[in-house]
Design a protein around this motif. Structure first.
Motif, mmCIF file in Angstrom:
data_model
loop_
_atom_site.group_PDB
_atom_site.id
_atom_site.type_symbol
_atom_site.label_atom_id
_atom_site.label_comp_id
_atom_site.label_asym_id
_atom_site.label_seq_id
_atom_site.Cartn_x
_atom_site.Cartn_y
_atom_site.Cartn_z
ATOM 1 N N TYR A 1 0.833 -1.218 0.000
ATOM 2 C CA TYR A 1 0.000 0.000 0.000
ATOM 3 C C TYR A 1 0.866 1.268 0.000
ATOM 4 O O TYR A 1 1.854 1.370 0.731
ATOM 5 N N ARG B 1 -7.044 2.443 5.582
ATOM 6 C CA ARG B 1 -8.093 1.476 5.917
ATOM 7 C C ARG B 1 -7.847 0.173 5.162
ATOM 8 O O ARG B 1 -7.467 0.199 3.988
ATOM 9 N N CYS B 2 -8.140 -0.920 5.808
ATOM 10 C CA CYS B 2 -8.003 -2.246 5.191
ATOM 11 C C CYS B 2 -6.587 -2.479 4.670
ATOM 12 O O CYS B 2 -6.380 -3.087 3.625
ATOM 13 N N THR C 1 -4.270 -5.486 7.737
ATOM 14 C CA THR C 1 -5.297 -6.462 8.078
ATOM 15 C C THR C 1 -4.765 -7.627 8.920
ATOM 16 O O THR C 1 -5.531 -8.285 9.604
ATOM 17 N N ASP D 1 -5.575 -5.399 16.868
ATOM 18 C CA ASP D 1 -6.221 -4.098 17.019
ATOM 19 C C ASP D 1 -5.408 -3.085 17.837
ATOM 20 O O ASP D 1 -5.534 -1.883 17.650
ATOM 21 N N TYR E 1 -8.823 2.589 12.582
ATOM 22 C CA TYR E 1 -8.841 2.454 11.125
ATOM 23 C C TYR E 1 -9.612 1.195 10.751
ATOM 24 O O TYR E 1 -9.064 0.284 10.123
ATOM 25 N N CYS F 1 -11.961 -1.684 9.136
ATOM 26 C CA CYS F 1 -12.137 -2.118 7.757
ATOM 27 C C CYS F 1 -13.361 -3.001 7.683
ATOM 28 O O CYS F 1 -13.513 -3.875 8.514
ATOM 29 N N PRO F 2 -14.289 -2.830 6.742
ATOM 30 C CA PRO F 2 -14.272 -1.752 5.749
ATOM 31 C C PRO F 2 -14.797 -0.457 6.335
ATOM 32 O O PRO F 2 -15.440 -0.470 7.377
ATOM 33 N N LYS F 3 -14.555 0.623 5.672
ATOM 34 C CA LYS F 3 -15.085 1.906 6.143
ATOM 35 C C LYS F 3 -16.558 1.992 5.754
ATOM 36 O O LYS F 3 -16.957 1.515 4.681
ATOM 37 N N THR G 1 -12.789 9.614 6.118
ATOM 38 C CA THR G 1 -11.683 8.712 6.385
ATOM 39 C C THR G 1 -10.381 9.314 5.896
ATOM 40 O O THR G 1 -9.646 8.720 5.127
#
Ligand SMILES: *[C@@H]1O[C@H](CO)[C@@H](O)[C@H](O)[C@H]1NC(C)=O
Length: 244
Positions: free
Chosen positions: A20, A44-45, A48, A52, A102, A104-106, A112
């Protein structure tokens, strides 16, 4: 056997390099880049595989720090202090938040984004090295997200494309630009007013002369004479035609 080996290698390596690339938020929000701030999409995402409570940091760097960035230099240290950027240190770390923030999903319609450079209260406060202070110049800057678990780097994104901020006009060039523009405006306005005055004078002159000559002549039954003459000639031509 082979996947197990890869897994072992990965754990030995300890750092997850995610493909990313942080990106500027899309421009539908307007005013995304100012002279000292820019807006990023939240990652976001992206992380993964992380737990947390992993803390995600944003690294902001100038070109010299990008190539051999040392992920082990922790946030909050003088080498990563915002107040020393970019003269004494080529990168700082800010906008820390747990991965929980953050999700996932938003959800649709959710904001965001992250505004980098929005905190003005800690710009010179050395007790707050992770300050999200206004950026000190137009850049370019490179950013990446770094995930820390128990203060150890566990994952990182790629570096962003270079981010260049808007440039403020040089203070000395503002009056120059202003006077240059106003001089042009004055010249244009004067020319236009002179032209308009000439036009107006011509119009007035025409009106004055016309009321003396044209207007007088028109009341002097000259047109009437013409119509009469025409009428006569018309009659003269018409009559033989009628006779034939
Ligand atoms: C961010 O880091 C600072 C300094 O390490 C810490 O005091 C603060 O609680 C952290 N904030 C969040 C949201 O994790």
């Amino acid at each position: 056997m082979f996947p197990l080996l890869l897994l072992l290698l990965a754990t030995a390596h300890g750092l997850d390099r995610l493909p990313y690339k942080p990106t500027l938020a899309n421009s539908s929000l307007g005013g995304l880049t100012t002279t000292s701030t820019f807006v990023l999409e939240q990652p976001r995402c992206v992380f993964t595989e992380m737990q947390d409570n992993t803390v995600i940091w944003l690294v902001v760097a100038v070109r010299t720090a990008v190539r051999n960035f040392n992920n082990s230099v922790g946030p909050g240290t003088p080498e990563r202090a915002f107040q020393k950027f970019p003269t004494s240190t080529p990168a700082y770390m800010t906008l820390n938040t747990t991965l929980l923030n953050y999700p996932c999903p938003k959800s649709p319609g959710e904001f965001t984004v992250l505004r980098v450079g929005s905190e003005t209260g800690c710009t010179t406060d050395e007790t707050r090295p992770t300050c999200n202070g206004p950026l000190p110049g137009p850049g370019p800057y490179w950013v990446k997200f770094l995930a820390l678990k128990d203060s150890k780097p566990v994952a990182e994104t790629a570096w962003s494309e270079p981010i260049t901020l808007r440039t403020a006009r040089q203070p000395s060039s503002i009056p120059m630009m202003g006077s240059g523009r106003s001089a042009g405006m004055i010249a244009l306005t004067s020319i236009l007013s002179i032209l308009f005055a000439i036009l107006l004078a011509g119009l007035v002159a025409m009106l004055v002369f016309c009321s003396d000559i044209c207007g007088g002549s028109s009341t002097f039954s000259k047109p009437e004479a013409v119509t009469v003459r025409r009428y006569n000639t018309h009659h003269v031509y018409d009559q033989p035609a009628a006779r034939l």
